[in-house]
Scaffold this active site. Sequence first.
Site, PDB file in Angstrom:
ATOM      1  N   LYS A   1      79.844  33.603  71.284  1.00  0.00           N
ATOM      2  CA  LYS A   1      81.255  33.241  71.294  1.00  0.00           C
ATOM      3  C   LYS A   1      81.453  32.122  70.278  1.00  0.00           C
ATOM      4  O   LYS A   1      80.841  31.064  70.404  1.00  0.00           O
ATOM      5  CB  LYS A   1      81.688  32.774  72.685  1.00  0.00           C
TER       6      LYS A   1
ATOM      7  N   HIS B   1      85.149  23.221  84.055  1.00  0.00           N
ATOM      8  CA  HIS B   1      84.661  24.474  84.620  1.00  0.00           C
ATOM      9  C   HIS B   1      83.131  24.498  84.622  1.00  0.00           C
ATOM     10  O   HIS B   1      82.481  23.628  84.043  1.00  0.00           O
ATOM     11  CB  HIS B   1      85.173  25.661  83.792  1.00  0.00           C
TER      12      HIS B   1
ATOM     13  N   ASP C   1      80.108  27.567  83.785  1.00  0.00           N
ATOM     14  CA  ASP C   1      79.982  28.892  83.189  1.00  0.00           C
ATOM     15  C   ASP C   1      79.557  29.890  84.264  1.00  0.00           C
ATOM     16  O   ASP C   1      78.732  29.582  85.125  1.00  0.00           O
ATOM     17  CB  ASP C   1      78.961  28.878  82.055  1.00  0.00           C
TER      18      ASP C   1
ATOM     19  N   HIS D   1      81.577  21.048  82.884  1.00  0.00           N
ATOM     20  CA  HIS D   1      81.901  20.549  81.552  1.00  0.00           C
ATOM     21  C   HIS D   1      83.314  20.952  81.157  1.00  0.00           C
ATOM     22  O   HIS D   1      83.969  21.741  81.842  1.00  0.00           O
ATOM     23  CB  HIS D   1      80.880  21.062  80.517  1.00  0.00           C
TER      24      HIS D   1
END
Length: 309
Positions: free
Chosen positions: A176, A195, A197, A251
Amino acid sequence: MAESVPSKFQETSPVDIPIVDLSNPNEDLVARAVVKASETWGMFQVVNHGIPIELMRRLKELGTEFFELPEKEKEAVARPADSTDLEGYTTDYKKDGEGRKTWADHLFHRVWPPSRINYRFWPKNSPDYREVNEEYAREIKKLSEKIMGWLSEGLGLHRDALKEGLGGEKVEYLMKIIFYPPCPKLELLYGAPHHTDLNGITFLIADEVDGLQAFQENKWVDVKYDDSGIVVIIADQIKRMSNGRYKSGEHRATMDTVRTRLSWPVFAEPNLDHVVGPLAELVIDDAPKYKPYVYREYKFLKMNKLPLD
């Protein structure tokens, strides 16, 4: 959970995330450092990892060149409007629950295994793009399996336990590239909210503009890195497979007032049809803390902020 943190503008801490030097000849010490960082932070930086710095530099150069293209050329690899997959070029612009906006342009494409690569979503602006990304994918896969091996042994399991739990040779690696535009009013906009991952483990490099922050002990920590380091983020599936022994690193991404910022995370994740849950060897004496899920269902529930356990 990440959503319980009251404000994006909470105090930052001068503490740094752990740094692990993989060139240390004492592998036992390296493994223990990786395990400790994964238990306490869910995030650390590896240096002297063996991936050529020139390869990393070229990867970033090619990604930057893509985002400098005219919009029409970028749209040649756009994610189809009716696609249920992530692959392709997209712009993410939406409001959060407090009225602030997130804004970032993304390019997703799988880089491993070869059977899951769709070159239709790989930029064609440079003849080197394919070769560089394929070489980087091979290097990241090796690093990923080395780290998962240490984490498996840290749980008292055989070296391939976490890799097998994530899908073995069917584990997928998704590149990404994230382009964060400059923002003069940071109180109104950010790159990515607080959030964790949802995949297994993430490997991130970035350009020279800081912006990644880790959440630790109710404070935000600015993640400092240079051209040679790789930030490793433990994600939800390793947390769940370890039955909570390892932490899923919380993070967010902030933006710069005048400069663009780019980052290149690679996500190691199960195939969508793979079932992931606490490893059987870890719930003989202890009750499982998490339900097993088909990964497709887990992604749907988390991305739509629906209850999981």
